[in-house]
Design a protein around this motif. Structure first.
Motif, PDB file in Angstrom:
ATOM      1  N   LEU A 260      -8.613  21.565   0.242  1.00 39.88           N
ATOM      2  CA  LEU A 260      -9.126  20.219   0.038  1.00 39.88           C
ATOM      3  C   LEU A 260      -9.986  20.181  -1.210  1.00 39.88           C
ATOM      4  N   ILE A 261      -9.709  19.254  -2.098  1.00 38.74           N
ATOM      5  CA  ILE A 261     -10.431  19.132  -3.358  1.00 38.74           C
ATOM      6  C   ILE A 261     -11.351  17.911  -3.282  1.00 38.74           C
ATOM      7  N   PRO A 262     -12.661  18.105  -3.417  1.00 38.65           N
ATOM      8  CA  PRO A 262     -13.595  16.987  -3.254  1.00 38.65           C
ATOM      9  C   PRO A 262     -13.246  15.799  -4.148  1.00 38.65           C
ATOM     10  N   ASP A 263     -13.139  14.643  -3.504  1.00 38.13           N
ATOM     11  CA  ASP A 263     -12.963  13.368  -4.205  1.00 38.13           C
ATOM     12  C   ASP A 263     -11.668  13.270  -5.017  1.00 38.13           C
ATOM     13  N   ASP A 264     -10.703  14.122  -4.703  1.00 32.43           N
ATOM     14  CA  ASP A 264      -9.421  14.077  -5.416  1.00 32.43           C
ATOM     15  C   ASP A 264      -8.303  14.121  -4.388  1.00 32.43           C
TER      16      ASP A 264
ATOM     17  N   MET B 109     -20.185  17.633  14.566  1.00 30.48           N
ATOM     18  CA  MET B 109     -20.071  17.290  13.149  1.00 30.48           C
ATOM     19  C   MET B 109     -21.152  18.007  12.346  1.00 30.48           C
ATOM     20  N   GLU B 110     -22.349  18.124  12.922  1.00 26.97           N
ATOM     21  CA  GLU B 110     -23.435  18.827  12.239  1.00 26.97           C
ATOM     22  C   GLU B 110     -23.374  20.328  12.499  1.00 26.97           C
ATOM     23  N   GLN B 111     -23.067  20.718  13.722  1.00 22.65           N
ATOM     24  CA  GLN B 111     -22.990  22.140  14.061  1.00 22.65           C
ATOM     25  C   GLN B 111     -21.915  22.865  13.250  1.00 22.65           C
ATOM     26  N   ASN B 112     -20.837  22.165  12.942  1.00 26.96           N
ATOM     27  CA  ASN B 112     -19.712  22.761  12.216  1.00 26.96           C
ATOM     28  C   ASN B 112     -19.565  22.164  10.816  1.00 26.96           C
ATOM     29  N   LYS B 113     -20.673  21.777  10.224  1.00 22.23           N
ATOM     30  CA  LYS B 113     -20.622  21.084   8.934  1.00 22.23           C
ATOM     31  C   LYS B 113     -20.045  21.938   7.817  1.00 22.23           C
ATOM     32  N   ASP B 114     -20.152  23.257   7.927  1.00 25.02           N
ATOM     33  CA  ASP B 114     -19.633  24.148   6.880  1.00 25.02           C
ATOM     34  C   ASP B 114     -18.397  24.910   7.337  1.00 25.02           C
ATOM     35  N   ALA B 115     -17.695  24.403   8.318  1.00 24.16           N
ATOM     36  CA  ALA B 115     -16.532  25.100   8.865  1.00 24.16           C
ATOM     37  C   ALA B 115     -15.423  25.242   7.835  1.00 24.16           C
ATOM     38  N   PRO B 116     -14.662  26.347   7.902  1.00 27.07           N
ATOM     39  CA  PRO B 116     -13.479  26.461   7.040  1.00 27.07           C
ATOM     40  C   PRO B 116     -12.405  25.471   7.466  1.00 27.07           C
ATOM     41  N   VAL B 117     -11.474  25.233   6.591  1.00 29.73           N
ATOM     42  CA  VAL B 117     -10.358  24.294   6.779  1.00 29.73           C
ATOM     43  C   VAL B 117     -10.843  22.847   6.682  1.00 29.73           C
ATOM     44  N   LEU B 118     -11.794  22.459   7.544  1.00 27.04           N
ATOM     45  CA  LEU B 118     -12.307  21.096   7.501  1.00 27.04           C
ATOM     46  C   LEU B 118     -13.816  21.110   7.723  1.00 27.04           C
ATOM     47  N   SER B 119     -14.557  20.678   6.725  1.00 30.48           N
ATOM     48  CA  SER B 119     -16.015  20.621   6.804  1.00 30.48           C
ATOM     49  C   SER B 119     -16.469  19.187   7.063  1.00 30.48           C
TER      50      SER B 119
ATOM     51  N   LYS C 200     -18.268  17.385   5.080  1.00 32.25           N
ATOM     52  CA  LYS C 200     -18.113  16.622   3.845  1.00 32.25           C
ATOM     53  C   LYS C 200     -16.730  16.005   3.745  1.00 32.25           C
ATOM     54  N   PHE C 201     -15.708  16.812   4.045  1.00 33.73           N
ATOM     55  CA  PHE C 201     -14.346  16.311   3.929  1.00 33.73           C
ATOM     56  C   PHE C 201     -13.996  15.361   5.067  1.00 33.73           C
ATOM     57  N   ALA C 202     -14.529  15.619   6.248  1.00 30.36           N
ATOM     58  CA  ALA C 202     -14.280  14.723   7.377  1.00 30.36           C
ATOM     59  C   ALA C 202     -14.792  13.317   7.061  1.00 30.36           C
ATOM     60  N   LEU C 203     -16.001  13.244   6.521  1.00 31.62           N
ATOM     61  CA  LEU C 203     -16.573  11.942   6.178  1.00 31.62           C
ATOM     62  C   LEU C 203     -15.819  11.291   5.021  1.00 31.62           C
ATOM     63  N   TRP C 204     -15.307  12.106   4.114  1.00 36.47           N
ATOM     64  CA  TRP C 204     -14.511  11.580   3.000  1.00 36.47           C
ATOM     65  C   TRP C 204     -13.238  10.920   3.529  1.00 36.47           C
ATOM     66  N   PHE C 205     -12.600  11.562   4.503  1.00 39.24           N
ATOM     67  CA  PHE C 205     -11.382  10.990   5.059  1.00 39.24           C
ATOM     68  C   PHE C 205     -11.669   9.673   5.781  1.00 39.24           C
ATOM     69  N   PHE C 206     -12.805   9.608   6.472  1.00 40.99           N
ATOM     70  CA  PHE C 206     -13.192   8.339   7.097  1.00 40.99           C
ATOM     71  C   PHE C 206     -13.298   7.239   6.039  1.00 40.99           C
ATOM     72  N   ASP C 207     -13.910   7.575   4.928  1.00 42.94           N
ATOM     73  CA  ASP C 207     -14.102   6.596   3.866  1.00 42.94           C
ATOM     74  C   ASP C 207     -12.757   6.130   3.301  1.00 42.94           C
ATOM     75  N   LEU C 208     -11.810   7.034   3.182  1.00 41.77           N
ATOM     76  CA  LEU C 208     -10.489   6.670   2.670  1.00 41.77           C
ATOM     77  C   LEU C 208      -9.728   5.773   3.650  1.00 41.77           C
ATOM     78  N   TYR C 209      -9.953   5.986   4.930  1.00 40.18           N
ATOM     79  CA  TYR C 209      -9.204   5.264   5.969  1.00 40.18           C
ATOM     80  C   TYR C 209      -9.615   3.789   6.041  1.00 40.18           C
ATOM     81  N   LYS C 210     -10.881   3.504   5.803  1.00 39.34           N
ATOM     82  CA  LYS C 210     -11.394   2.128   5.744  1.00 39.34           C
ATOM     83  C   LYS C 210     -11.243   1.375   7.061  1.00 39.34           C
ATOM     84  N   ALA C 211     -11.454   2.057   8.167  1.00 38.21           N
ATOM     85  CA  ALA C 211     -11.401   1.384   9.468  1.00 38.21           C
ATOM     86  C   ALA C 211     -12.680   0.599   9.711  1.00 38.21           C
TER      87      ALA C 211
END
Length: 333
Positions: A27-31, A185-195, A197-208
């Motif tokens: 996953l590439i931040p913001d790209d 979400m906070e306990q696993n904020k730095d998890a590999p595969v999906l952190s 930061k990226f989880a919140l980014w995907f929410f923002d892209l979804y625009k629900a």
């Protein structure tokens, strides 16, 4: 949920793999384009290789593609006979909420109609009509199950099961509605595969929309009469507590559920795949625990189909009301 914090401790297989195979993120931040490219080039080949040896030769399958009209265009549905169907999904950010949900519902209704031609699809939805997926796919499956429950179109052939792997059942904007419940979400904020930061980014892209029960299925006014649900939940996943919360909500509504606990089925939501990240089986197919994960998928689907068989048995009985508040049950002929 605080009682599941111990599930965030990294699994030994994952720790050893990451130490021996350091790599940059898929996953590439913001790209989003780079992220999609990374997934196609790095993850999809691993997933395909993992499943290829388990499939029968191509000659054993018949593949048929269909086009379904939807708002703003059309989507493709591929039917593999014998086997399951898969739907083409229009993705964010090019197609924001509720495009994916509406496309999925169009495909669901198409399946309900197309199944009248049993020879073409080689299925009988009377035996089982399961919606399912992983991650965003599980989110859509849960939303589709809710929407179909209230639609007269599916009255005669209802959804009979939900397969929810690493489900996302609430938008980040609605987390405040469950204080103390969604801690992963906070306990696993730095998890590999999906952190985080990226989880919140995907929410923002979804625009629900916040508060929308089809964007956040856990917020539905009622969960009664939903189909039984089989969950697979990863301990090192920012969305871990989504799964446990939704399992609890469904149970309170009288819905049958099952959750995997370290590779075996239980009627109590006591755990998951400890120390493993979101959707780990797709990327780490060589892990021993992935073999168990795949076995659990099949066991879970069998359990869902068994619930349908039980339902058919019960529905084949009827109650006759007799005088003096007596009753008798007889099997329909």
């Amino acid at each position: 949920m605080a009682q599941y914090a111990h599930l965030s401790e990294m699994h030994p297989e994952l720790a050893a793999h990451l130490e021996a195979n350091p790599r940059g993120p898929v996953l590439i931040p913001d790209d989003i384009r780079a992220t999609q490219k990374g997934f196609v080039e790095l993850v999809q080949p691993l997933y395909a290789a993992r499943h290829k040896s388990r499939l029968a030769p191509d000659a054993k399958f018949r593949v048929q593609d269909y086009k379904i009209p939807v708002e703003g265009g059309e989507i493709a549905v591929r039917v593999v006979i014998p086997g399951a169907g898969e739907e083409e999904e229009r993705l964010a950010p090019d197609h924001v909420y509720p495009t994916a949900l509406n496309d999925g519902y169009a495909a669901l209704k198409w399946t309900r109609q197309a199944v009248n031609n049993v020879d073409a699809l080689s299925v009988s939805l009377k035996k089982g009509f399961i919606v399912g997926g992983g991650s965003a796919g599980a989110h859509l499956a849960a939303s589709l199950a809710l929407r179909a429950r209230d639609d007269p179109f599916f009255r005669d052939v209802p959804i009979t099961g939900q397969y929810l792997a690493c489900p996302v059942v609430i938008q980040a904007a609605d987390y405040h509605r469950f204080p103390g419940e969604l801690l992963s979400m906070e306990q696993n904020k730095d998890a590999p595969v999906l952190s985080k930061k990226f989880a919140l980014w995907f929410f923002d892209l979804y625009k629900a929309r916040a508060g929308d029960p089809l964007a956040s299925p856990v917020l539905a006014e009622s969960h009664a009469n939903l189909a039984p649900a089989f969950f697979q939940i990863c301990g090192l996943d920012p969305f871990r507590d989504d799964g446990f919360l939704y399992d609890s909500v469904l149970r309170e509504a009288g819905v049958k559920t099952r959750v995997n606990v370290s590779g075996w089925l239980t009627d109590l939501a006591l755990g998951s795949y400890p120390g493993l990240p979101h959707g780990f089986a797709s990327e780490f197919g060589h892990f021993k625990v992935t073999e168990q994960y795949d076995k659990d998928v099949m066991d879970g689907l069998r359990w869902l189909l068994a619930q349908r068989r039980l339902e058919l048995v019960y529905s084949s009985r009827r109650v006759h009301i007799l005088p003096k508040n007596q009753c008798t049950i007889s099997r329909l002929r």
